[in-house]
Write a protein that holds these residues in place. Structure first.
Motif, short mmCIF file in Angstrom:
data_model
loop_
_atom_site.label_atom_id
_atom_site.label_comp_id
_atom_site.label_asym_id
_atom_site.label_seq_id
_atom_site.Cartn_x
_atom_site.Cartn_y
_atom_site.Cartn_z
N ARG A 4 0.84 -1.19 0.00
CA ARG A 4 0.00 0.00 0.00
C ARG A 4 0.87 1.23 0.00
O ARG A 4 2.02 1.21 0.40
CB ARG A 4 -0.90 0.02 1.24
N LEU A 5 0.30 2.33 -0.44
CA LEU A 5 0.99 3.61 -0.42
C LEU A 5 0.27 4.54 0.53
O LEU A 5 -0.94 4.64 0.51
CB LEU A 5 1.03 4.23 -1.83
N ASP A 6 1.05 5.21 1.35
CA ASP A 6 0.49 6.22 2.24
C ASP A 6 1.39 7.43 2.23
O ASP A 6 2.49 7.41 1.71
CB ASP A 6 0.37 5.68 3.68
N PRO A 146 10.97 8.13 2.53
CA PRO A 146 9.60 8.13 2.00
C PRO A 146 9.13 6.74 1.59
O PRO A 146 7.94 6.42 1.71
CB PRO A 146 9.71 9.07 0.79
N ILE A 147 10.04 5.90 1.10
CA ILE A 147 9.66 4.55 0.70
C ILE A 147 9.27 3.74 1.93
O ILE A 147 8.25 3.04 1.95
CB ILE A 147 10.82 3.88 -0.05
N VAL A 148 10.10 3.83 3.00
CA VAL A 148 9.82 3.09 4.23
C VAL A 148 8.49 3.54 4.82
O VAL A 148 7.72 2.73 5.35
CB VAL A 148 10.97 3.28 5.24
N ASP A 149 8.21 4.82 4.73
CA ASP A 149 7.01 5.36 5.36
C ASP A 149 5.75 5.10 4.54
O ASP A 149 4.65 5.17 5.08
CB ASP A 149 7.18 6.86 5.57
N SER A 150 5.90 4.80 3.27
CA SER A 150 4.73 4.73 2.39
C SER A 150 4.38 3.32 1.93
O SER A 150 3.22 3.05 1.62
CB SER A 150 4.95 5.61 1.15
N LYS A 303 6.58 9.55 -5.30
CA LYS A 303 7.14 10.55 -6.20
C LYS A 303 6.78 11.96 -5.75
O LYS A 303 7.62 12.87 -5.79
CB LYS A 303 6.62 10.31 -7.63
N GLU A 304 5.55 12.15 -5.29
CA GLU A 304 5.13 13.47 -4.84
C GLU A 304 5.86 13.87 -3.55
O GLU A 304 6.13 15.05 -3.34
CB GLU A 304 3.61 13.48 -4.62
N VAL A 305 6.18 12.91 -2.70
CA VAL A 305 6.93 13.22 -1.49
C VAL A 305 8.32 13.73 -1.85
O VAL A 305 8.82 14.70 -1.27
CB VAL A 305 7.02 11.99 -0.58
N TYR A 306 8.96 13.08 -2.82
CA TYR A 306 10.28 13.56 -3.25
C TYR A 306 10.18 14.94 -3.88
O TYR A 306 11.09 15.76 -3.74
CB TYR A 306 10.90 12.57 -4.23
N HIS A 307 9.08 15.23 -4.57
CA HIS A 307 8.87 16.58 -5.11
C HIS A 307 8.75 17.58 -3.97
O HIS A 307 9.22 18.72 -4.07
CB HIS A 307 7.62 16.61 -5.98
#
Length: 560
Positions: A4-6, A146-150, A303-307
């Motif tokens: 899942r993505l969060d 961000p990957i670990v968190d999402s 991707k949006e988190v990295y943005h």
């Protein structure tokens, strides 16, 4: 299983932002702009906030920064006490490898704390600099947080999806090291790259676990007790530091083993113990139910988190802050990286150094509580800024201590002086940590608090870590030492012309000579660091810190 993505949440509990249970929305922006900025179309968004939250944020407008007087803390429930115990254990397990790998003389001590003291007699400072690279992943975890968190598996849990495998990997790596450490330590100068790679992997997986544990604390503790998360982190990491530095160096000492008639604790045995502890905690986690977290507030993809991170970095104020934190600590970088190693080189027993750190341990914990009130209010960077002067002063006094270090055995008076110096140096470091933490909490946008906080902490961590490699390499570069042979009239072979590298030292020993140091690179490197630190402090850090501290919190907000 489909991941899942969060959205990205906080991954640094050294600086926590207290988040209300209700999802955040753009209505907070309008609270910041003033209550008059709310229109009829905002009624739906206002409905997301309960009355208590609306009142709190309305009062926050009147107090500007929201750092007004606070009432007595609420009682801690039994559930929160159990959650705090779990957090302390997780940070302790994480602290054993990570706390040894990210600093030479400060908070974390295994791969670059106790390990350099073990390797010191076998490696040059340049080789120790290479080994110090193993601590860098902990300072760069923003790159993959961000990957670990999402990404996670719902059937396991958002945080346990990462913590459980990381615990198993960490335990397995420590088992691998324990089975091969004797071979590697027989001639560590030939295995520097292998040791560095293994400990870098250990730190990488520990840093990944830290991201997940930090995020879990946001829901593991109730909102009113969320501030205790940083306390659990401090207790856990410092306990890991205490056990893996002070206790290990003492029990690893042949002198103490012979004096007290106890078996000497080997590095292999020590690592096997923590391997079993890591596996045991992993089994415990299987029976710990993870509270289900609410849906993402903003529905951001990775991707949006990295943005978001890139948009924050492009802000002028953030760039100024980055330069201030990345280069501001150079003034005492040589002291942090090499002074303890130099004292051991001059005759300070590792056991005495461990005792000094043991005495400092309770003072370090106490200081974290005492200096918290100093950094409250509208000028949290003020104590951080003022402490630069004593920190650079202590770096100067430490250099003089190394220069005039007496021949062993040390007198009781001199040892007391070393302990007092260690405590005061640690106290100033704690003041700076708390001051920067308070400032990061104050300026972070609550809508993207996790991203913002992790980014700011990365600036601070990188500023602590990156100079170490250059300091240790420079010490060897500026050191001049030659091989002196008492009577070389009958010697017809090659004579070592330098005694800086391990090869030169070994060659000198083979011909019966001894290394004579004509210039110790520690002193010019320390002086250069202090000169740069003072100039950077007066010309950039002081005016920049005052300017950034005077900005309204709205100046740090980013529109998406």
């Amino acid at each position: 299983m489909e991941p899942r993505l969060d959205s990205f949440s906080s991954t640094s509990l050294q600086n926590n932002v207290l988040s209300p249970r209700t999802p955040r929305s753009t209505v907070y922006r309008k609270f910041e702009a003033g209550l008059d900025g709310l229109g009829e179309n905002d009624e739906d968004e206002l409905a997301l906030l309960d009355e208590e939250e609306r009142c709190r944020y309305a009062r926050g407008l009147e107090m500007d920064d929201g750092f007004g007087p606070v009432g007595p803390p609420p009682p801690v429930s039994g559930e929160d006490k159990r959650a705090m115990a779990l957090l302390c254990v997780l940070y302790l397990i994480q602290g054993v490898p990570v706390c040894h790998a990210t600093s030479l003389v400060s908070t974390f001590k295994f791969s670059t704390g106790s390990m350099p003291f073990i390797l010191q007699n076998h490696l040059s400072y340049s080789q120790l600099a290479t080994f110090a690279l193993s601590g860098y992943p902990y300072s760069l975890k923003l790159l993959w947080s961000p990957i670990v968190d999402s990404v996670f598996f719902s059937s396991i849990g958002r945080r346990k999806s990462w913590i459980i495998p990381m615990q198993l990997i960490i335990g397995t790596l420590m088992l691998y090291i324990s089975l091969n450490i004797q071979r590697l330590m027989d001639d560590p100068s030939q295995h520097v790259a292998h040791l560095t790679n293994v400990f870098t992997a250990l730190v990488f997986f520990s840093a990944t676990q830290d991201i997940a544990v930090d995020g879990w604390a946001l829901t593991l503790l109730s909102p009113e007790n969320l501030s205790y998360a940083s306390t659990c982190q401090t207790i856990g990491l410092n306990s890991g530091y205490f056990i893996s530095y002070t206790v290990f160096l003492a029990l690893n000492s042949e002198t103490i083993a012979a004096r007290w008639g106890v078996p000497r604790l080997t590095l292999a045995t020590y690592l096997r113990f923590w391997c079993l502890a890591s596996y045991s905690v992993t089994v415990w986690l299987f029976f710990k139910k993870e509270r289900k977290e609410p849906a993402s507030d903003s529905g951001l993809s990775i991707k949006e988190v990295y943005h978001q991170i890139w948009a924050i970095c492009k802000m002028r104020h953030v760039r100024s802050l980055m330069l201030m934190f990345v280069f501001g600590k150079i003034g005492f970088a040589a002291n942090d990286a090499a002074t303890s190693l130099k004292m051991v080189e001059r005759g300070l027993a590792r056991e005495d150094l461990a005792i000094a750190v043991l005495i400092n341990f309770p003072f370090q914990i106490l200081a974290g509580w005492l200096v918290g009130s100093w950094s409250r209010g509208e000028r949290p960077l003020r104590p951080w800024l003022l402490t630069f002067y004593p920190r650079i002063g202590f770096a100067l006094s430490a250099m003089l201590v190394v220069y005039y270090f007496p021949a062993p055995p040390l007198s009781a008076g001199f040892f007391v002086f070393l302990v007092v110096h260690t405590v005061l140096t640690s106290f100033t470091s704690t003041i700076q940590f708390v001051g920067s933490s308070a400032f990061f909490t104050r300026i972070s946008d609550p809508l993207i608090g996790g991203t913002y906080m992790t980014l700011l902490n990365t600036f601070s961590n990188v500023g602590t870590m990156w100079p170490k490699w250059f300091v240790l390499k420079s010490i060897d570069m500026f050191t001049e030492a030659t091989c002196q042979i008492p009577d070389d009239s009958g010697y017809l072979g090659e004579v070592a012309t330098e005694c800086v590298t391990q090869h030169g030292k070994a060659l000198c020993g083979d011909v019966g000579g001894h290394c004579l140091v004509t210039r110790d690179g520690y002193y010019p490197v320390t002086v250069m660091c202090m000169v740069f630190g003072v100039l950077f402090l007066l010309l950039y850090t002081v005016p920049t810190a005052r300017r950034l501290q005077a900005l309204q919190t709205t100046a740090w907000r980013v529109s998406f």
